[in-house]
Design a protein around this motif. Structure first.
Motif, mmCIF file in Angstrom:
data_model
loop_
_atom_site.group_PDB
_atom_site.id
_atom_site.type_symbol
_atom_site.label_atom_id
_atom_site.label_comp_id
_atom_site.label_asym_id
_atom_site.label_seq_id
_atom_site.Cartn_x
_atom_site.Cartn_y
_atom_site.Cartn_z
ATOM 1 N N VAL A 51 31.629 -8.920 -10.851
ATOM 2 C CA VAL A 51 32.072 -10.065 -10.074
ATOM 3 C C VAL A 51 33.443 -9.740 -9.495
ATOM 4 O O VAL A 51 34.204 -8.965 -10.068
ATOM 5 C CB VAL A 51 32.153 -11.354 -10.922
ATOM 6 C CG1 VAL A 51 30.782 -11.784 -11.390
ATOM 7 C CG2 VAL A 51 33.094 -11.171 -12.104
ATOM 8 N N ASP A 52 33.740 -10.338 -8.339
ATOM 9 C CA ASP A 52 35.054 -10.173 -7.740
ATOM 10 C C ASP A 52 35.855 -11.450 -7.957
ATOM 11 O O ASP A 52 35.398 -12.545 -7.611
ATOM 12 C CB ASP A 52 34.925 -9.875 -6.244
ATOM 13 C CG ASP A 52 34.281 -8.524 -5.994
ATOM 14 O OD1 ASP A 52 34.333 -7.671 -6.892
ATOM 15 O OD2 ASP A 52 33.731 -8.332 -4.897
ATOM 16 N N LEU A 53 37.033 -11.275 -8.522
ATOM 17 C CA LEU A 53 37.894 -12.411 -8.842
ATOM 18 C C LEU A 53 39.139 -12.349 -7.966
ATOM 19 O O LEU A 53 39.809 -11.316 -7.906
ATOM 20 C CB LEU A 53 38.300 -12.359 -10.318
ATOM 21 C CG LEU A 53 37.154 -12.217 -11.326
ATOM 22 C CD1 LEU A 53 37.718 -12.069 -12.739
ATOM 23 C CD2 LEU A 53 36.216 -13.420 -11.243
ATOM 24 N N ALA A 54 39.437 -13.470 -7.284
ATOM 25 C CA ALA A 54 40.611 -13.511 -6.406
ATOM 26 C C ALA A 54 41.884 -13.419 -7.238
ATOM 27 O O ALA A 54 42.001 -14.046 -8.296
ATOM 28 C CB ALA A 54 40.611 -14.802 -5.591
ATOM 29 N N GLY A 55 42.825 -12.622 -6.745
ATOM 30 C CA GLY A 55 44.094 -12.472 -7.454
ATOM 31 C C GLY A 55 45.190 -12.114 -6.482
ATOM 32 O O GLY A 55 44.999 -12.120 -5.265
ATOM 33 N N ALA A 56 46.355 -11.801 -7.028
ATOM 34 C CA ALA A 56 47.494 -11.401 -6.214
ATOM 35 C C ALA A 56 47.881 -9.985 -6.597
ATOM 36 O O ALA A 56 47.773 -9.596 -7.766
ATOM 37 C CB ALA A 56 48.670 -12.345 -6.441
ATOM 38 N N GLU A 57 48.328 -9.222 -5.600
ATOM 39 C CA GLU A 57 48.749 -7.854 -5.878
ATOM 40 C C GLU A 57 49.883 -7.879 -6.909
ATOM 41 O O GLU A 57 50.813 -8.665 -6.801
ATOM 42 C CB GLU A 57 49.212 -7.184 -4.585
ATOM 43 C CG GLU A 57 49.364 -5.693 -4.731
ATOM 44 C CD GLU A 57 49.700 -5.017 -3.388
ATOM 45 O OE1 GLU A 57 49.471 -5.634 -2.339
ATOM 46 O OE2 GLU A 57 50.197 -3.879 -3.435
ATOM 47 N N GLY A 58 49.767 -7.054 -7.927
ATOM 48 C CA GLY A 58 50.788 -6.996 -8.969
ATOM 49 C C GLY A 58 50.546 -7.951 -10.121
ATOM 50 O O GLY A 58 51.249 -7.899 -11.137
ATOM 51 N N GLN A 59 49.559 -8.821 -9.978
ATOM 52 C CA GLN A 59 49.248 -9.776 -11.036
ATOM 53 C C GLN A 59 48.762 -9.050 -12.294
ATOM 54 O O GLN A 59 48.105 -8.018 -12.209
ATOM 55 C CB GLN A 59 48.150 -10.737 -10.533
ATOM 56 C CG GLN A 59 47.762 -11.821 -11.529
ATOM 57 C CD GLN A 59 46.762 -12.809 -10.929
ATOM 58 O OE1 GLN A 59 46.418 -12.727 -9.743
ATOM 59 N NE2 GLN A 59 46.297 -13.736 -11.740
ATOM 60 N N ALA A 60 49.101 -9.609 -13.456
ATOM 61 C CA ALA A 60 48.665 -9.006 -14.715
ATOM 62 C C ALA A 60 47.151 -9.074 -14.838
ATOM 63 O O ALA A 60 46.542 -10.113 -14.582
ATOM 64 C CB ALA A 60 49.318 -9.720 -15.885
ATOM 65 N N VAL A 61 46.552 -7.955 -15.210
ATOM 66 C CA VAL A 61 45.128 -7.922 -15.555
ATOM 67 C C VAL A 61 45.062 -7.906 -17.071
ATOM 68 O O VAL A 61 45.773 -7.143 -17.728
ATOM 69 C CB VAL A 61 44.446 -6.680 -14.957
ATOM 70 C CG1 VAL A 61 42.991 -6.595 -15.394
ATOM 71 C CG2 VAL A 61 44.545 -6.712 -13.428
#
Ligand SMILES: [Zn+2]
Length: 156
Positions: A51-61
């Motif tokens: 699945v693809d989850l929307a996020g922000a560049e640099g956000q903690a995974v």
């Protein structure tokens, strides 16, 4: 009033239901699912194995569940990290940079790296999250975190 009290208590007591116990969403707050899992029509066809989850560049995974980093490296130009869990399950995350090294022991919610650009959602950064069971069987990772009560379908 008893009904409302019970409902409120239930909502307040479980702000983040985790029906399978140990698993959490790999992005916090709970992300939007940009593209769902699509089982390939044939074993050799592509489909969408995660699945693809929307996020922000640099956000903690975050580690979705308890386990050990089984892979941390670059595949086809994308940073990939995988965690081996109990029960022959493995979760994969990409594109991720500043990854924890192979062998790191993770707890659910631990930071395992940062979401990087270059995912396959075009201009919008997204995390491709996969679940494998056994050697090569792709499953829908949302089954790890979604409340199954809302997924029940009427029988027949
Ligand atoms: Zn994807």
């Amino acid at each position: 009033m008893a009904f409302f009290s019970a409902a409120l208590a239930s909502l307040g007591g479980f702000p983040e239901p985790a029906p399978t116990g140990d698993f959490v969403w790999p992005l916090d707050p709970r992300p939007t699912v940009v593209r769902p899992f699509e089982a390939p029509p044939e074993p050799w066809a592509a489909g969408h194995r995660g699945v693809d989850l929307a996020g922000a560049e640099g956000q903690a995974v975050r580690a979705a569940g308890p386990g050990t980093v089984s892979f941390s490296g670059v595949i086809a130009g994308r940073g990939v990290i995988a965690i081996q869990h109990a029960g022959g399950r493995r979760t994969t995350y990409e594109p991720v940079e500043d990854r924890d090294p192979k062998g790191t022991i993770e707890s659910p919610g631990d930071r395992i790296g940062s979401l990087s650009a270059g995912g396959h959602c075009g201009a919008t950064p997204c995390l491709h999250w996969g679940l494998l069971v056994g050697t090569d069987a792709y499953r829908d990772p949302l089954t790890l975190v979604e409340d199954r009560r809302v997924r029940l379908l009427p029988l027949g």
